[in-house]
Design an enzyme around this catalytic site. Structure first.
Site, mmCIF file in Angstrom:
data_model
loop_
_atom_site.group_PDB
_atom_site.id
_atom_site.type_symbol
_atom_site.label_atom_id
_atom_site.label_comp_id
_atom_site.label_asym_id
_atom_site.label_seq_id
_atom_site.Cartn_x
_atom_site.Cartn_y
_atom_site.Cartn_z
ATOM 1 N N LYS A 1 -40.455 -21.370 -5.594
ATOM 2 C CA LYS A 1 -40.098 -21.313 -7.361
ATOM 3 C C LYS A 1 -41.271 -20.765 -8.134
ATOM 4 O O LYS A 1 -41.019 -20.135 -8.869
ATOM 5 C CB LYS A 1 -39.702 -22.788 -7.493
ATOM 6 C CG LYS A 1 -38.152 -23.097 -7.487
ATOM 7 C CD LYS A 1 -37.819 -24.550 -7.783
ATOM 8 C CE LYS A 1 -38.458 -25.421 -6.943
ATOM 9 N NZ LYS A 1 -38.154 -26.764 -6.586
ATOM 10 N N LYS B 1 -54.301 -25.219 -5.529
ATOM 11 C CA LYS B 1 -53.677 -25.746 -6.822
ATOM 12 C C LYS B 1 -54.288 -25.653 -7.842
ATOM 13 O O LYS B 1 -54.234 -25.400 -9.088
ATOM 14 C CB LYS B 1 -53.116 -27.181 -6.519
ATOM 15 C CG LYS B 1 -51.837 -27.207 -5.513
ATOM 16 C CD LYS B 1 -50.925 -28.510 -5.612
ATOM 17 C CE LYS B 1 -49.978 -28.192 -4.896
ATOM 18 N NZ LYS B 1 -48.995 -29.606 -5.000
ATOM 19 N N LYS C 1 -43.192 -16.353 1.047
ATOM 20 C CA LYS C 1 -42.299 -17.399 1.353
ATOM 21 C C LYS C 1 -41.468 -17.896 0.186
ATOM 22 O O LYS C 1 -41.732 -17.404 -1.052
ATOM 23 C CB LYS C 1 -43.269 -18.785 1.902
ATOM 24 C CG LYS C 1 -43.818 -19.452 0.658
ATOM 25 C CD LYS C 1 -44.104 -20.752 1.533
ATOM 26 C CE LYS C 1 -44.560 -21.875 0.286
ATOM 27 N NZ LYS C 1 -44.639 -22.922 0.782
HETATM 28 P P1 AMP Z 1 -42.680 -27.729 -1.835
HETATM 29 O O1 AMP Z 1 -41.619 -27.968 -2.920
HETATM 30 O O2 AMP Z 1 -43.692 -26.697 -1.846
HETATM 31 O O3 AMP Z 1 -43.907 -29.007 -2.232
HETATM 32 O O4 AMP Z 1 -42.122 -28.287 -0.235
HETATM 33 C C1 AMP Z 1 -41.274 -29.321 -0.095
HETATM 34 C C2 AMP Z 1 -41.100 -29.266 1.282
HETATM 35 O O5 AMP Z 1 -40.461 -28.160 1.816
HETATM 36 C C3 AMP Z 1 -42.550 -29.190 2.112
HETATM 37 O O6 AMP Z 1 -42.260 -29.916 3.292
HETATM 38 C C4 AMP Z 1 -42.560 -27.534 2.523
HETATM 39 O O7 AMP Z 1 -43.198 -27.585 3.832
HETATM 40 C C5 AMP Z 1 -41.272 -27.247 2.670
HETATM 41 N N1 AMP Z 1 -41.015 -25.941 2.123
HETATM 42 C C6 AMP Z 1 -41.230 -25.459 0.904
HETATM 43 N N2 AMP Z 1 -41.021 -23.996 1.075
HETATM 44 C C7 AMP Z 1 -40.639 -23.526 2.137
HETATM 45 C C8 AMP Z 1 -40.161 -22.204 2.626
HETATM 46 N N3 AMP Z 1 -40.128 -21.284 2.103
HETATM 47 N N4 AMP Z 1 -40.027 -22.222 4.039
HETATM 48 C C9 AMP Z 1 -40.005 -23.589 4.791
HETATM 49 N N5 AMP Z 1 -40.113 -24.721 4.287
HETATM 50 C C10 AMP Z 1 -40.614 -24.869 3.033
HETATM 51 N N1 TRP Z 2 -48.152 -33.673 -0.124
HETATM 52 C C1 TRP Z 2 -46.688 -33.352 0.112
HETATM 53 C C2 TRP Z 2 -46.263 -31.963 -0.469
HETATM 54 O O1 TRP Z 2 -46.800 -31.546 -1.219
HETATM 55 C C3 TRP Z 2 -45.707 -34.554 -0.315
HETATM 56 C C4 TRP Z 2 -46.125 -35.850 0.118
HETATM 57 C C5 TRP Z 2 -46.686 -36.899 -0.572
HETATM 58 C C6 TRP Z 2 -45.973 -36.504 1.409
HETATM 59 N N2 TRP Z 2 -46.902 -38.046 0.302
HETATM 60 C C7 TRP Z 2 -46.463 -37.656 1.501
HETATM 61 C C8 TRP Z 2 -45.424 -35.615 2.674
HETATM 62 C C9 TRP Z 2 -46.528 -38.264 2.699
HETATM 63 C C10 TRP Z 2 -45.533 -36.531 3.928
HETATM 64 C C11 TRP Z 2 -45.899 -37.547 3.829
HETATM 65 O O2 TRP Z 2 -45.297 -31.688 0.002
#
Ligand code: AMP
Ligand code: TRP
Length: 341
Positions: free
Chosen positions: A200, A110, A197
């Site tokens: 967005k 990040k 994957k």
């Molecule tokens: P994010 O928006 O990337 O923080 O993801 C939110 C949740 O969605 C997290 O638990 C990720 O592991 C899951 N996630 C995001 N993108 C994908 C993807 N392309 N395939 C499966 N899980 C995803």
């Molecule tokens: N770090 C997780 C993500 O980026 C979001 C998150 C914050 C989380 N606190 C958590 C996930 C506690 C599980 C449990 O998707």
């Protein structure tokens, strides 16, 4: 007694099929078997450059989206309505080592992203300490299981380490060591580029919104990248290999609950009689069919936003009681002062 499940998700924009199948569907399904709590973590969303107005809009949009796909409102909370998370986060910050924090790969990824995308390259200390706040999110409710994607493994390991260190430093069994629950579909690929994957950050064509309009969804599936029908045969099995694009479409079909259709199409593929146009049509139909009730439910919820807000403020206040209790006990154990109510 039922085990405690907890997970959280950042309010960073519209929910896509990757989020839904990779995380949120599991949130919904787990509710029948466990005590579940799910948080929309707005404090976490401040760690990257953001816009204040959008953060609040995204927070409510995510709450409504989660309710629309079947998360029960009484299981939902908004992180900033429960300040004990940040208070416990401070205490845990004193129990995580600097070296441990520098090894977090998501921080490295990040911070690189911030450097690439913003002119001033401001990397906040919050981004660095974010996994400590995540440990507080989890441990404050003594969660047994945490459903997350593979990318969160290291953060969960840190939560376990903090729990263990706390227990051994204060000679107690106070914190439960949380375990990860992986989903059946940990990775949904982009239909426009199945080697990456669905996400967005890659751009508009790389994600399909759960609440996108039917036509747009169908168009995106119909233009999915497949292959030219020239995949090689596998020497060992004697079967034709499957490209990442076709595999992803089939995975989506199965994830929509169409296991029978999925198996029939796999057979057609190996017979050499599958037309990709037909496959895309079936997948598009399955996704539209699955998401139509979600869109309808979301529209209903949006029509009475006030009711949703009141419901979630009440559920957050209820969930907060557990967080307050934990914090009182942690203050006792760690030598801090408690103000008697
Ligand atoms: P994010 O928006 O990337 O923080 O993801 C939110 C949740 O969605 C997290 O638990 C990720 O592991 C899951 N996630 C995001 N993108 C994908 C993807 N392309 N395939 C499966 N899980 C995803
Ligand atoms: N770090 C997780 C993500 O980026 C979001 C998150 C914050 C989380 N606190 C958590 C996930 C506690 C599980 C449990 O998707």
């Amino acid at each position: 007694m039922k085990k405690q499940v907890l997970s959280c998700i950042q309010p960073t924009g519209e929910m896509h099929l990757g989020n839904y199948f990779g995380a949120v569907k599991n949130y919904v399904d787990l509710q029948s078997e466990y005590n579940c709590i799910y948080g929309v973590v707005d404090y976490h969303a401040m760690t990257m450059p953001y816009d204040a107005k959008k953060l609040r809009l995204n927070t409510w949009d995510l709450i409504i989206s989660l309710m629309a796909v079947g998360v029960k409102p009484e299981n939902l909370f908004i992180q900033s309505l429960i300040p004990e998370h940040t208070e416990l986060g401070w205490i845990f910050g004193c129990m995580a080592s600097y070296g441990e924090m520098t090894r977090m790969t998501q921080f490295k990824d990040k911070s690189l992203k911030v450097k690439e995308e913003s002119k001033d390259s401001f990397i906040s200390a919050g981004l660095f300490t974010y996994p400590v706040l995540q440990a507080a999110d989890i441990l404050i409710y003594k969660a047994d299981y945490v459903p997350v994607g593979k990318d969160q493994t290291q953060h969960l390991e840190l939560s376990r380490n903090i729990a263990q260190r706390f227990n051994s430093q204060f000679k107690t069994e106070y914190f439960v060591l949380p375990e990860i629950l992986y989903t059946e579909t940990p990775k949904i690929a982009s239909t426009a580029d199945p080697t990456r994957k669905m996400s967005k950050s890659a751009g508009e064509k790389h994600w399909i919104g759960v609440f996108a309009d039917e036509k747009r969804m169908t168009k995106q599936i119909k233009s999915a990248v497949t292959d030219a029908g020239d995949m090689p045969f596998n020497q060992e099995t004697g079967k034709r290999e499957m490209s990442a694009g076709v595999t992803n479409l089939l995975q989506l079909l199965k994830a929509c609950g169409k296991a029978k259709e999925h198996d029939e199409i796999v057979d057609l593929y190996h017979e050499g009689s599958l037309r990709y146009g037909d496959l895309k049509g079936i997948v598009a139909e399955a996704i539209v069919e699955m998401t139509t009730p979600f869109r309808e439910r979301k529209a209903e919820l949006l029509a009475d936003k006030k009711a949703v807000k009141n419901q979630i403020k009440a559920s957050s206040a209820e969930i907060r009681k557990t967080a307050q209790q934990t914090l009182r006990e942690v203050k006792e154990i760690t030598g801090l002062l408690n103000v008697k109510a």
